[in-house]
Design a protein around this motif. Structure first.
Motif, PDB file in Angstrom:
ATOM      1  N   ASN A 131      11.228  -3.151  12.558  1.00  0.00           N
ATOM      2  CA  ASN A 131      10.166  -2.283  13.056  1.00  0.00           C
ATOM      3  C   ASN A 131      10.332  -0.852  12.551  1.00  0.00           C
ATOM      4  O   ASN A 131       9.364  -0.194  12.158  1.00  0.00           O
ATOM      5  N   TYR A 132      11.576  -0.377  12.561  1.00  0.00           N
ATOM      6  CA  TYR A 132      11.833   0.991  12.108  1.00  0.00           C
ATOM      7  C   TYR A 132      11.463   1.150  10.640  1.00  0.00           C
ATOM      8  O   TYR A 132      10.855   2.155  10.248  1.00  0.00           O
ATOM      9  N   ASN A 133      11.813   0.174   9.835  1.00  0.00           N
ATOM     10  CA  ASN A 133      11.507   0.257   8.402  1.00  0.00           C
ATOM     11  C   ASN A 133      10.013   0.232   8.145  1.00  0.00           C
ATOM     12  O   ASN A 133       9.522   0.871   7.197  1.00  0.00           O
ATOM     13  N   ILE A 134       9.267  -0.498   8.982  1.00  0.00           N
ATOM     14  CA  ILE A 134       7.810  -0.516   8.823  1.00  0.00           C
ATOM     15  C   ILE A 134       7.241   0.864   9.118  1.00  0.00           C
ATOM     16  O   ILE A 134       6.384   1.375   8.379  1.00  0.00           O
ATOM     17  N   ILE A 135       7.733   1.479  10.190  1.00  0.00           N
ATOM     18  CA  ILE A 135       7.255   2.825  10.541  1.00  0.00           C
ATOM     19  C   ILE A 135       7.563   3.800   9.416  1.00  0.00           C
ATOM     20  O   ILE A 135       6.715   4.606   9.010  1.00  0.00           O
ATOM     21  N   ARG A 136       8.789   3.729   8.902  1.00  0.00           N
ATOM     22  CA  ARG A 136       9.177   4.649   7.827  1.00  0.00           C
ATOM     23  C   ARG A 136       8.332   4.410   6.569  1.00  0.00           C
ATOM     24  O   ARG A 136       7.922   5.360   5.895  1.00  0.00           O
ATOM     25  N   LYS A 137       8.060   3.150   6.277  1.00  0.00           N
ATOM     26  CA  LYS A 137       7.242   2.844   5.103  1.00  0.00           C
ATOM     27  C   LYS A 137       5.842   3.426   5.243  1.00  0.00           C
ATOM     28  O   LYS A 137       5.283   3.973   4.293  1.00  0.00           O
ATOM     29  N   LEU A 138       5.271   3.316   6.447  1.00  0.00           N
ATOM     30  CA  LEU A 138       3.926   3.847   6.662  1.00  0.00           C
ATOM     31  C   LEU A 138       3.920   5.374   6.514  1.00  0.00           C
ATOM     32  O   LEU A 138       2.960   5.945   5.979  1.00  0.00           O
ATOM     33  N   ALA A 139       4.981   6.025   6.975  1.00  0.00           N
ATOM     34  CA  ALA A 139       5.076   7.473   6.803  1.00  0.00           C
ATOM     35  C   ALA A 139       5.154   7.831   5.322  1.00  0.00           C
ATOM     36  O   ALA A 139       4.519   8.789   4.862  1.00  0.00           O
ATOM     37  N   ILE A 140       5.914   7.054   4.568  1.00  0.00           N
ATOM     38  CA  ILE A 140       6.023   7.302   3.127  1.00  0.00           C
ATOM     39  C   ILE A 140       4.702   7.006   2.435  1.00  0.00           C
ATOM     40  O   ILE A 140       4.337   7.668   1.449  1.00  0.00           O
ATOM     41  N   ASP A 141       3.939   6.036   2.951  1.00  0.00           N
ATOM     42  CA  ASP A 141       2.605   5.769   2.388  1.00  0.00           C
ATOM     43  C   ASP A 141       1.713   7.002   2.523  1.00  0.00           C
ATOM     44  O   ASP A 141       0.944   7.334   1.606  1.00  0.00           O
ATOM     45  N   TYR A 142       1.794   7.670   3.678  1.00  0.00           N
ATOM     46  CA  TYR A 142       1.047   8.915   3.843  1.00  0.00           C
ATOM     47  C   TYR A 142       1.458   9.924   2.775  1.00  0.00           C
ATOM     48  O   TYR A 142       0.605  10.579   2.151  1.00  0.00           O
ATOM     49  N   THR A 194       4.616  18.929   1.344  1.00  0.00           N
ATOM     50  CA  THR A 194       5.937  19.445   1.706  1.00  0.00           C
ATOM     51  C   THR A 194       6.237  19.207   3.185  1.00  0.00           C
ATOM     52  O   THR A 194       7.357  18.845   3.551  1.00  0.00           O
ATOM     53  N   CYS A 195       5.234  19.409   4.043  1.00  0.00           N
ATOM     54  CA  CYS A 195       5.448  19.289   5.489  1.00  0.00           C
ATOM     55  C   CYS A 195       5.722  17.843   5.898  1.00  0.00           C
ATOM     56  O   CYS A 195       6.652  17.569   6.666  1.00  0.00           O
ATOM     57  N   PHE A 196       4.908  16.917   5.401  1.00  0.00           N
ATOM     58  CA  PHE A 196       5.099  15.524   5.796  1.00  0.00           C
ATOM     59  C   PHE A 196       6.412  14.988   5.228  1.00  0.00           C
ATOM     60  O   PHE A 196       7.121  14.219   5.888  1.00  0.00           O
ATOM     61  N   SER A 197       6.742  15.393   4.015  1.00  0.00           N
ATOM     62  CA  SER A 197       7.998  14.947   3.411  1.00  0.00           C
ATOM     63  C   SER A 197       9.191  15.465   4.200  1.00  0.00           C
ATOM     64  O   SER A 197      10.167  14.731   4.423  1.00  0.00           O
ATOM     65  N   LEU A 198       9.132  16.721   4.624  1.00  0.00           N
ATOM     66  CA  LEU A 198      10.233  17.281   5.412  1.00  0.00           C
ATOM     67  C   LEU A 198      10.379  16.555   6.741  1.00  0.00           C
ATOM     68  O   LEU A 198      11.506  16.297   7.193  1.00  0.00           O
ATOM     69  N   PHE A 199       9.252  16.223   7.361  1.00  0.00           N
ATOM     70  CA  PHE A 199       9.324  15.481   8.622  1.00  0.00           C
ATOM     71  C   PHE A 199      10.065  14.162   8.439  1.00  0.00           C
ATOM     72  O   PHE A 199      10.920  13.798   9.258  1.00  0.00           O
ATOM     73  N   VAL A 200       9.780  13.440   7.359  1.00  0.00           N
ATOM     74  CA  VAL A 200      10.444  12.161   7.119  1.00  0.00           C
ATOM     75  C   VAL A 200      11.934  12.368   6.857  1.00  0.00           C
ATOM     76  O   VAL A 200      12.776  11.620   7.359  1.00  0.00           O
ATOM     77  N   VAL A 201      12.274  13.395   6.079  1.00  0.00           N
ATOM     78  CA  VAL A 201      13.690  13.661   5.788  1.00  0.00           C
ATOM     79  C   VAL A 201      14.465  13.949   7.072  1.00  0.00           C
ATOM     80  O   VAL A 201      15.570  13.436   7.273  1.00  0.00           O
ATOM     81  N   LEU A 202      13.880  14.752   7.956  1.00  0.00           N
ATOM     82  CA  LEU A 202      14.597  15.178   9.157  1.00  0.00           C
ATOM     83  C   LEU A 202      14.540  14.175  10.299  1.00  0.00           C
ATOM     84  O   LEU A 202      15.519  14.015  11.044  1.00  0.00           O
TER      85      LEU A 202
END
Length: 725
Positions: free
Chosen positions: A109-120, A154-162
């Motif tokens: 489930n976590y990987n699916i959420i992370r993948k969707l964030a990366i899709d954004y 930049t903002c969405f990428s930083l959110f995923v990193v952190l």
């Protein structure tokens, strides 16, 4: 998204500072919101308590303004593409509610959420690249600049990193990840600077050489650093030649967490590497004071700064960033790479707080404020700034923050809306500025509980169904032909599908009732009946049947029969549909039977038509208001000679029906029996009764013919004589 408190109208309705003049004239400004979008009309109205005579010689202007700018074609494509990811994420979250509370701890489930964030992130990047193309026509039509999408990136990428690292790495050192983010989105030093310096014979004599080399080291750009350290082998100072030669393997061999399978191995290798840096520092300190300057610059101070960075000395990192024009982000990221190589995500806010005391973020730069809030562990504050940058960003970040419990998930007591829903609703308001985006608007609204669904209902109800016949065109579109053939296509199909998907049954029924009214106005009665049945609008069905019967009154039997042919197929389905009230189905049954009678009559199938007429009376199918019409229709069949189209008993049925009308009319109930006949002959009750007296005369003659040919008996003759006397 915060709504501006002012609307600038051109030309102005009221000039600045002259509002009192408007009030003295008994007028004020009013505004009316559009039901189909978030636009509004602004106009002048009177404040007088009593209606006075108005001078209509001067027209008052009406201004149409929009709270949000309608999305352009490129923006519409962006919101449409990302809405697909949003829908997938909401489906996942809805499914999660049916599982245990520990669903997020599942790696899948976590990987699916992370993948969707990366899709954004990937969609934002593609849009940024697209709008960055140097095409004049494209640039002139852009609603948002390429820099705007770069900020989203930049903002969405930083959110995923952190906040959304790879599964299991949330407690791992974060320095390398942050440095990768910084180098991806804020490229320094520039490639152009490197190209320019590499073309010089003695680059160390250029003012930009040492800042370039220092920043390349600070950013972990080992290839660029080693390249210019190689060039220093030609420097006139032998000490610098030797030291640069020692620096190269150190910069190349700095441990990177990604290259180790275990953190302890990374820590051990880092300690050994730090020992080599200390050794280099000792070697550097042995250089005599008089040999530390080459005539252009103090090379020793420059190398000392580089070694200080490798040593992780906070004061050196801060000093260098100030000198080279870096900001707090560069200091904070370098801190995690050099000063504290085991820096955890949960420790970043404390470090960033210290850095911001010396190098605060730019309050005029919303992007920078979002970064500082994310670095500082303040997700809710980041959303406030994100809403100012773009409602899209706030809505989609809030979606993930809510799922990860980074923000308050409970609804506020006063508003009844959670923080996540607040930003999603504001984004839906923005989408509502474009009525063509109603489907996407509904998707976002329906993810916001009952409040959002109620607002979605209002959006759906105001979607133009485009069902009305176009009178200004001669060629009918294929879609309209299919609609008229009974297919649910086009906008109506999409509206129905949306209602089914989000369980908006009441709205769907309302839409069907609206569609039925449109079809009635266009005299598509078959479709009107179908949609009334779909909406379970039985009174509406009755009104449709009344309109069909009205066609007989106004246009005669031919038009009436043609219209009823369209609704006849619906009768059987309605009779078998559970819950359909018999009274309305009964009325429809009469219309179908009466139309069938008229068709047989026009086709000269007189015997069958006569049977139909009597059956409608005998089986109590015909409403009382139509008895007079049926009896007048019977005259044509009574006149046929020598054939007797009615049996004796059938003629008696006609006579009894006629007698009841006369009796009830004498009892002041004529309106119940004569209303349709009165409208048909365009007369009054007296004229209607006179017409029925003609029917009585023809019935008397019919009974006489029956007696002549020996039909019936003595008792029948006596009864007939009494009835017609």
């Amino acid at each position: 998204m915060a709504v501006s408190q002012h609307l600038n109208l051109a030309p102005p309705l009221v000039h600045s500072g002259r509002v009192d003049e408007l009030i003295q004239q008994g007028q004020t400004l009013s505004a009316s919101l559009s039901p189909s979008s978030n636009s509004l009309a602004v106009f002048v109205t009177s404040t007088a308590t009593r209606v006075q005579k108005a001078d209509h010689s001067e027209e008052q202007p009406v201004y149409f303004a929009s709270i949000d700018a309608t999305p352009s074609s490129d923006r519409r494509l962006f919101v449409s593409d990302t809405s697909v990811i949003f829908a997938a994420f909401r489906n996942l979250m809805n499914a999660a509610h049916d599982e245990s509370l520990e669903w997020l701890q599942s790696e899948k489930n976590y990987n699916i959420i992370r993948k969707l964030a990366i899709d954004y992130i990937n969609h934002i990047k593609e849009c940024w690249i697209h709008v960055s193309q140097p095409t004049g026509s494209l640039e002139s039509s852009l609603q948002f600049s390429s820099d705007h999408y770069r900020s989203l990136y930049t903002c969405f990428s930083l959110f995923v990193v952190l906040y959304l690292p790879e599964f299991g790495l949330d407690d791992a050192p974060v320095g390398d990840d942050l440095m990768e983010w910084l180098n991806t989105h804020f490229i320094e030093p520039s490639t152009e600077e490197g190209d320019q310096l590499s073309g010089l014979e003695r680059p160390w004599e250029d003012d930009t050489f040492w800042p370039y080399l220092t920043r390349a080291t600070l950013r972990g750009l080992s290839k660029a650093s080693v390249f210019f350290l190689d060039i220093l082998s030609k420097h006139p100072s032998e000490d610098l030649q030797r030291l640069s030669k020692e620096l190269k393997p150190l910069i190349n061999s700095q441990p990177n967490l990604q290259n180790f399978s275990a953190e302890r191995d990374f820590a051990y290798s880092s300690r050994r590497w730090n020992d080599k840096v200390k050794s280099l520092r000792l070697d550097l300190d042995r250089v005599p004071e008089e040999d530390r300057h080459d005539g252009f610059d103090n090379w020793w101070d420059r190398v000392s700064d580089i070694v200080g960075v490798l040593e992780g000395r906070e004061e050196v990192i801060l000093k260098i960033c100030e000198e080279i024009g870096g900001d707090w982000k560069e200091v904070a990221v370098a801190w995690g790479v050099f000063a504290d190589i085991r820096l955890r995500r949960q420790d970043i806010p404390e470090i960033v707080g210290q850095v911001l005391d010396d190098m605060p973020p730019d309050p005029t730069n919303i992007e920078d404020m979002i970064h500082s809030a994310l670095f500082g562990g303040q997700p809710a504050k980041a959303l406030e700034f994100a809403a100012k940058l773009d409602p899209w960003l706030a809505a989609h970040l809030a979606d993930f923050m809510d799922a990860l419990n980074l923000i308050e998930t409970e609804a506020e007591e006063e508003s009844g809306v959670s923080l996540r829903d607040q930003y999603t609703l504001e984004y839906a308001d923005y989408l509502h500025s474009d009525s063509a985006l109603w489907r996407i608007t509904v998707v976002y609204l329906c993810s916001c509980g009952n409040i959002g669904k109620e607002r979605a209902d209002e959006v759906i109800l105001r979607v133009p169904l485009q069902l009305r016949r176009r009178k200004d065109i001669t060629v009918v579109s294929s879609e309209e032909e299919r609609i008229r053939a009974g297919d649910v296509v086009g906008v109506l199909k999409e509206v129905n599908a949306t209602c089914f998907e989000y369980h908006r049954e009441e709205v769907r029924r309302t839409i069907c009732r609206i569609a039925a009214q449109i079809f009635v106005e266009d005299k598509d009665f078959g479709l009107a009946v179908s949609y009334c049945a779909s909406a379970e609008d039985w009174p509406g069905l009755g009104r449709v049947v009344d309109r069909v019967l009205e066609e007989y009154i106004t246009n005669g039997p031919a038009h009436f029969a043609r219209y009823v042919a369209d609704i006849a197929p619906s009768l059987q389905a309605l009779r078998s549909q559970p819950g359909s009230p018999g009274v309305f189905v009964h009325r429809l049954m009469f219309a179908v039977r009466y139309a069938g009678f008229q068709r047989r009559r026009m086709d000269l199938e007189l015997q069958d038509a006569a049977l139909d007429l009597v059956a409608m009376l005998h089986e109590d199918i015909a409403p009382k208001a139509w008895w007079g019409i049926l009896l007048c229709d019977a005259v044509d069949f009574l006149q046929v000679d020598p054939t007797l189209l009615f049996s004796y008993s059938e003629a008696i049925t006609l006579l009894q029906t006629l007698q009841e009308i006369f009796t009830r009319s004498e009892q002041n109930s004529g309106d119940d029996y004569l209303s349709i006949l009165i409208r048909t002959i365009k007369g009054g009750e007296k004229e209607a009764l006179d017409r029925l007296k003609t029917v009585r005369l023809w019935l008397a003659r019919y009974f006489a013919r029956c007696t002549v040919i020996g039909v019936g008996g003595k008792h029948v003759t006596e009864r007939r004589s009494y009835a017609v006397s």
